[in-house]
Design a protein around this motif. Structure first.
Motif, PDB file in Angstrom:
ATOM      1  N   GLY A  51     -29.179  20.607  86.216  1.00  0.00           N
ATOM      2  CA  GLY A  51     -28.144  19.851  85.453  1.00  0.00           C
ATOM      3  C   GLY A  51     -28.826  19.086  84.182  1.00  0.00           C
ATOM      4  N   LYS A  52     -28.079  18.142  83.620  1.00  0.00           N
ATOM      5  CA  LYS A  52     -28.848  17.716  82.428  1.00  0.00           C
ATOM      6  C   LYS A  52     -28.658  16.018  82.730  1.00  0.00           C
ATOM      7  CE  LYS A  52     -28.456  19.236  78.782  1.00  0.00           C
ATOM      8  NZ  LYS A  52     -28.180  19.715  77.357  1.00  0.00           N
ATOM      9  N   ALA A  53     -29.838  15.438  81.928  1.00  0.00           N
ATOM     10  CA  ALA A  53     -29.839  13.986  81.918  1.00  0.00           C
ATOM     11  C   ALA A  53     -30.315  13.876  80.643  1.00  0.00           C
ATOM     12  CB  ALA A  53     -30.763  13.483  83.103  1.00  0.00           C
ATOM     13  N   ARG A  54     -30.601  12.479  80.443  1.00  0.00           N
ATOM     14  CA  ARG A  54     -31.328  11.926  79.096  1.00  0.00           C
ATOM     15  C   ARG A  54     -32.651  12.615  79.177  1.00  0.00           C
ATOM     16  NH1 ARG A  54     -34.604   8.157  76.867  1.00  0.00           N
ATOM     17  NH2 ARG A  54     -34.958   7.227  78.809  1.00  0.00           N
ATOM     18  N   PRO A  55     -33.272  13.239  77.918  1.00  0.00           N
ATOM     19  CA  PRO A  55     -34.417  13.643  78.048  1.00  0.00           C
ATOM     20  C   PRO A  55     -35.613  12.832  78.420  1.00  0.00           C
ATOM     21  CG  PRO A  55     -33.373  14.184  75.942  1.00  0.00           C
ATOM     22  CD  PRO A  55     -32.267  13.571  76.612  1.00  0.00           C
ATOM     23  N   ARG A  56     -36.422  13.333  79.369  1.00  0.00           N
ATOM     24  CA  ARG A  56     -37.486  12.637  79.999  1.00  0.00           C
ATOM     25  C   ARG A  56     -37.115  11.659  80.829  1.00  0.00           C
ATOM     26  NH1 ARG A  56     -41.647  15.897  78.967  1.00  0.00           N
ATOM     27  NH2 ARG A  56     -42.085  16.484  77.111  1.00  0.00           N
ATOM     28  N   ALA A  57     -35.932  11.591  81.339  1.00  0.00           N
ATOM     29  CA  ALA A  57     -35.502  10.500  82.261  1.00  0.00           C
ATOM     30  C   ALA A  57     -35.808  10.859  83.428  1.00  0.00           C
ATOM     31  CB  ALA A  57     -34.071  10.297  82.033  1.00  0.00           C
ATOM     32  N   ASN A  58     -35.965   9.946  84.420  1.00  0.00           N
ATOM     33  CA  ASN A  58     -36.186  10.402  85.817  1.00  0.00           C
ATOM     34  C   ASN A  58     -34.968  10.662  86.582  1.00  0.00           C
ATOM     35  OD1 ASN A  58     -39.148   9.990  85.946  1.00  0.00           O
ATOM     36  ND2 ASN A  58     -38.828   7.958  86.097  1.00  0.00           N
ATOM     37  N   VAL A  59     -34.958  11.613  87.320  1.00  0.00           N
ATOM     38  CA  VAL A  59     -33.737  12.059  88.073  1.00  0.00           C
ATOM     39  C   VAL A  59     -33.852  12.032  89.547  1.00  0.00           C
ATOM     40  CG1 VAL A  59     -31.839  13.738  88.310  1.00  0.00           C
ATOM     41  CG2 VAL A  59     -33.017  13.473  86.127  1.00  0.00           C
ATOM     42  N   ARG A  60     -33.128  11.533  90.318  1.00  0.00           N
ATOM     43  CA  ARG A  60     -32.896  11.585  91.616  1.00  0.00           C
ATOM     44  C   ARG A  60     -31.892  12.329  92.377  1.00  0.00           C
ATOM     45  NH1 ARG A  60     -32.192   6.645  93.744  1.00  0.00           N
ATOM     46  NH2 ARG A  60     -31.727   5.695  91.814  1.00  0.00           N
TER      47      ARG A  60
END
Length: 396
Positions: A51-60
């Motif tokens: 998927g996609k999130a803010r660049p360089r953001a941690n995703v759980r």
């Protein structure tokens, strides 16, 4: 719907917010978009989530479990904002459907349901042995058969109502749109500008009236100058007891007035509501722009509402749910107990066993503009404001 008007509520809530040092609505929103979870890919080694999130953001990555959401994996988004999380081995849901979501920087994606898959065939060769298969656990339209908490002898809930709002119009076989009723600073009208299904969500919007006579006359001869949307299952669907769950987002704003609700009301085909509040009302959640960090549940079941709001009995003022973010609200309802939770955290448990809650209730979603109290809407060109409902699921 009942507004929170008690001065003690305003004072105590504001004291809590100051003590906690919580952010403003603008800070809570942070200008960031919620992460997006693609359709999971299943294979012999497990499941891959992208998927996609803010660049360089941690995703759980989280999976829905009994009592809330449990973390099962994590990644850090790339410079382009993409992520990849693989769930392998014992975490592979071969026995029953499970709901997954990702969380990044305090925001959650829309949940994705992963259905059961057949066991992988053994690799050819002399060392290959039989493949153990787990007995499948049935799933239904709600995605996962949830365990009944405290149910004597075990058992599971079964789906009784679900709407993912994936189409382009509201399903009028299930929903009734309020039209012509004034509440607070606005009247409820049935127009595409106030009630819309698009982008996978139900959208209820408060905005200035299109014309001076769009709202009905009040007793004092005036008309509301704002319109808004509210839907319910009046005379179309109701239920006594079970689990009610919705994922919603209240718009982050910088002014008082917007008020949103996910609530239940007596089905008048089976019992009267004329003696309200003793007739019963279950506000699973009310959100107010004046309290931008809180979700406030409220249970109405005595002639004087227990003398007012009583935290821990009929309401709670410590359920954190910042506006501008998606949150999941749930009610577990039986004859002897009502438990309300926000994002899997219990906020209010009532064990009064009131007769007011031992009957069938309809279900409602409302976007309102408060007309009294601390959250009073003062007008101006600051609307529209919108409540988004991602889904609603009910089990019995």
């Amino acid at each position: 719907m009942v507004m929170v008007r008690a001065r003690t509520l305003a004072v105590l809530v504001m004291m809590c917010l100051v003590a906690w040092g919580l952010a403003t609505p603008a800070a809570a929103a942070g200008g960031r978009q919620a992460p997006a979870l693609d359709k999971p890919r299943q294979g012999g080694a497990g499941i891959v989530f992208t998927g996609k999130a803010r660049p360089r953001a941690n995703v759980r990555l989280q999976v829905r479990a009994r009592g809330g959401w449990k973390a099962v994996g994590r990644d850090r988004a790339s410079r382009r904002g993409t992520f990849r999380i693989a769930v392998r081995g014992t975490a592979r849901p071969v026995d029953r459907a499970r709901d997954y979501r990702v969380v990044s920087e305090g925001r959650t994606s829309r949940a994705r349901t992963v259905a059961p898959v057949a066991a992988t065939e053994p690799t050819a060769g002399p060392t290959a042995g039989p493949v153990a298969t787990a007995k499948p656990k049935p799933s239904d339209a709600c995605g996962t058969l949830l365990d009944r908490p405290g149910w004597a002898g075990g058992g599971t809930y079964q789906c009784s109502f679900v709407d993912q709002f994936d189409g382009s119009a509201l399903d009028l076989r299930s929903w009734h749109v309020m039209d012509g009723t004034t509440s607070g600073a606005a009247c409820m009208v049935d127009t595409p500008e106030t009630v819309e299904v698009s982008g996978g969500s139900l959208r209820l919007t408060a905005r200035p009236a299109a014309r001076a006579d769009q709202c009905p006359l009040r007793k004092d001869g005036t008309r509301a100058s704002y319109v808004t949307g509210s839907v319910n299952t009046f005379w179309k669907w109701s239920q006594q007891y079970g689990r009610f769950e919705a994922r919603m987002r209240s718009q982050a704003v910088s002014f008082a007035g917007p008020q949103e609700a996910f609530w239940l009301w007596p089905d008048t085909r089976y019992s009267s509501d004329a003696t309200w509040p003793a007739s019963g009302e279950i506000d699973i959640v009310e959100t107010y722009a004046a309290y931008p960090q809180l979700a406030i549940p409220f249970l109405h079941y005595t002639w004087n509402d227990n003398g007012g709001p009583v935290p821990g009995l009929n309401t709670a003022w410590n359920c954190l749910a910042p506006r501008g973010q998606w949150h999941t609200y749930a009610l577990e309802w039986s004859a002897e107990r009502l438990t309300i939770s926000v994002d899997g955290r219990t906020c209010l448990t009532n064990t009064a066993g009131a007769a007011s809650f031992r009957k069938r209730f309809i279900m409602s979603f409302s976007q309102l503009l408060s007309g009294t109290g601390v959250n009073t809407f003062l007008g101006g060109a600051r609307t529209p404001t919108t409540l988004e409902v991602d889904y609603v699921k009910v089990w019995k």
